[in-house]
Scaffold this motif. Structure first.
Motif, PDB file in Angstrom:
ATOM      1  N   GLN A 149      -0.301   6.837  -0.301  1.00 34.31           N
ATOM      2  CA  GLN A 149      -0.512   7.435  -1.624  1.00 34.31           C
ATOM      3  C   GLN A 149      -1.439   6.581  -2.473  1.00 34.31           C
ATOM      4  N   SER A 150      -1.266   5.270  -2.399  1.00 33.59           N
ATOM      5  CA  SER A 150      -2.110   4.363  -3.193  1.00 33.59           C
ATOM      6  C   SER A 150      -3.558   4.415  -2.738  1.00 33.59           C
ATOM      7  N   TYR A 151      -3.786   4.767  -1.468  1.00 36.34           N
ATOM      8  CA  TYR A 151      -5.156   4.886  -0.965  1.00 36.34           C
ATOM      9  C   TYR A 151      -5.773   6.222  -1.337  1.00 36.34           C
ATOM     10  N   GLY A 152      -4.941   7.189  -1.672  1.00 35.19           N
ATOM     11  CA  GLY A 152      -5.454   8.485  -2.091  1.00 35.19           C
ATOM     12  C   GLY A 152      -5.206   9.621  -1.129  1.00 35.19           C
TER      13      GLY A 152
ATOM     14  N   ARG B  10       4.112   5.419   0.365  1.00 34.34           N
ATOM     15  CA  ARG B  10       3.577   4.843  -0.883  1.00 34.34           C
ATOM     16  C   ARG B  10       2.250   4.142  -0.638  1.00 34.34           C
ATOM     17  N   SER B  11       2.136   3.491   0.496  1.00 34.79           N
ATOM     18  CA  SER B  11       0.883   2.827   0.847  1.00 34.79           C
ATOM     19  C   SER B  11      -0.241   3.844   0.994  1.00 34.79           C
TER      20      SER B  11
ATOM     21  N   PRO C 165      -1.430  -2.155   2.186  1.00 32.60           N
ATOM     22  CA  PRO C 165      -2.329  -1.307   1.398  1.00 32.60           C
ATOM     23  C   PRO C 165      -3.723  -1.133   1.995  1.00 32.60           C
TER      24      PRO C 165
END
Length: 216
Positions: free
Chosen positions: A180-183, A177-178, A149
């Motif tokens: 995406q979690s950062y934006g 997904r990683s 992440p």
């Protein structure tokens, strides 16, 4: 599928995205077990079982992608073994045309790969795709795999980008997904990373069958 006017930066994975994953799958599933069995004087089936355990132990870590780590771990010259089957390194269809088109459209284009620099060097020597990138970054430079992440924040120090105006194309769902979690706002998967296998389930992500699908 994409509004190119809202995208400034394009981050592209290498293996399975720009290049056919068949080379890597063949190398780790067939070539390495064969050479490992020969070196240690064991049946091929035993080599497969031993390697499967070792692979699973390091999946998703920097070690998993590290040529030097596997050379030590397996007592094999992994970089040399890759050259034995380098004829299998292949570019996915439409990739050069796509890279030329997005550069012509004024986008910043960066290769962001988990591949070790020795693998990257071999593949760029074979494909000559390096001429199309503004930057090429490996996870070994960052010190984290793309699945982590914190990778996407750490990438900013090497390749500053605005996540809200960035497209990432990658064949790995954990990596997507990683990001995406950062934006990272625009994310695309690949339906067929390995040309010899069936289309993969891309789950919650939009995906492309080829780069013509998103040609500017």
């Amino acid at each position: 599928m994409l509004d190119w006017q809202v995208i400034d930066t394009v981050l592209l994975d290498m293996d399975g995205t720009l290049l056919d994953l068949h080379f890597d799958n063949f190398f780790w599933r067939q070539h390495v077990p064969r050479r490992y069995a020969e070196l240690h004087g064991i049946p091929l089936a035993d080599a497969h079982a031993d390697l499967a355990r070792r692979y699973q132990r390091h999946l998703g870590t920097l070690n998993w992608y590290c040529v030097d780590f596997w050379s030590r771990e397996l007592q094999l010259d992994i970089a040399r073994l890759k050259t034995e089957v380098q004829h299998l390194i292949a570019i996915h269809p439409q990739v050069p045309e796509f890279l030329q088109a997005i550069r012509a459209a004024g986008k910043r284009v960066a290769l962001v790969t988990n591949a070790h620099h020795k693998s990257l060097t071999l593949k760029m020597q074979r494909t000559r795709l390096d001429i199309h990138f503004d930057a090429m970054i490996t996870s070994h430079q960052i010190g984290l795999p793309k699945e982590h992440p914190d990778f996407w924040h750490a990438l900013q120090s090497t390749e500053p980008y605005d996540p809200a105006r960035t497209l990432l194309v990658d064949d790995s769902l954990p990596v997507l997904r990683s990001a995406q979690s950062y934006g990272v706002a625009y994310l695309l998967a690949i339906y067929k990373p390995d040309s010899k296998e069936e289309c993969k389930d891309v789950e919650e992500f939009r995906a492309i069958a080829g780069f013509n699908d998103i040609m500017p």
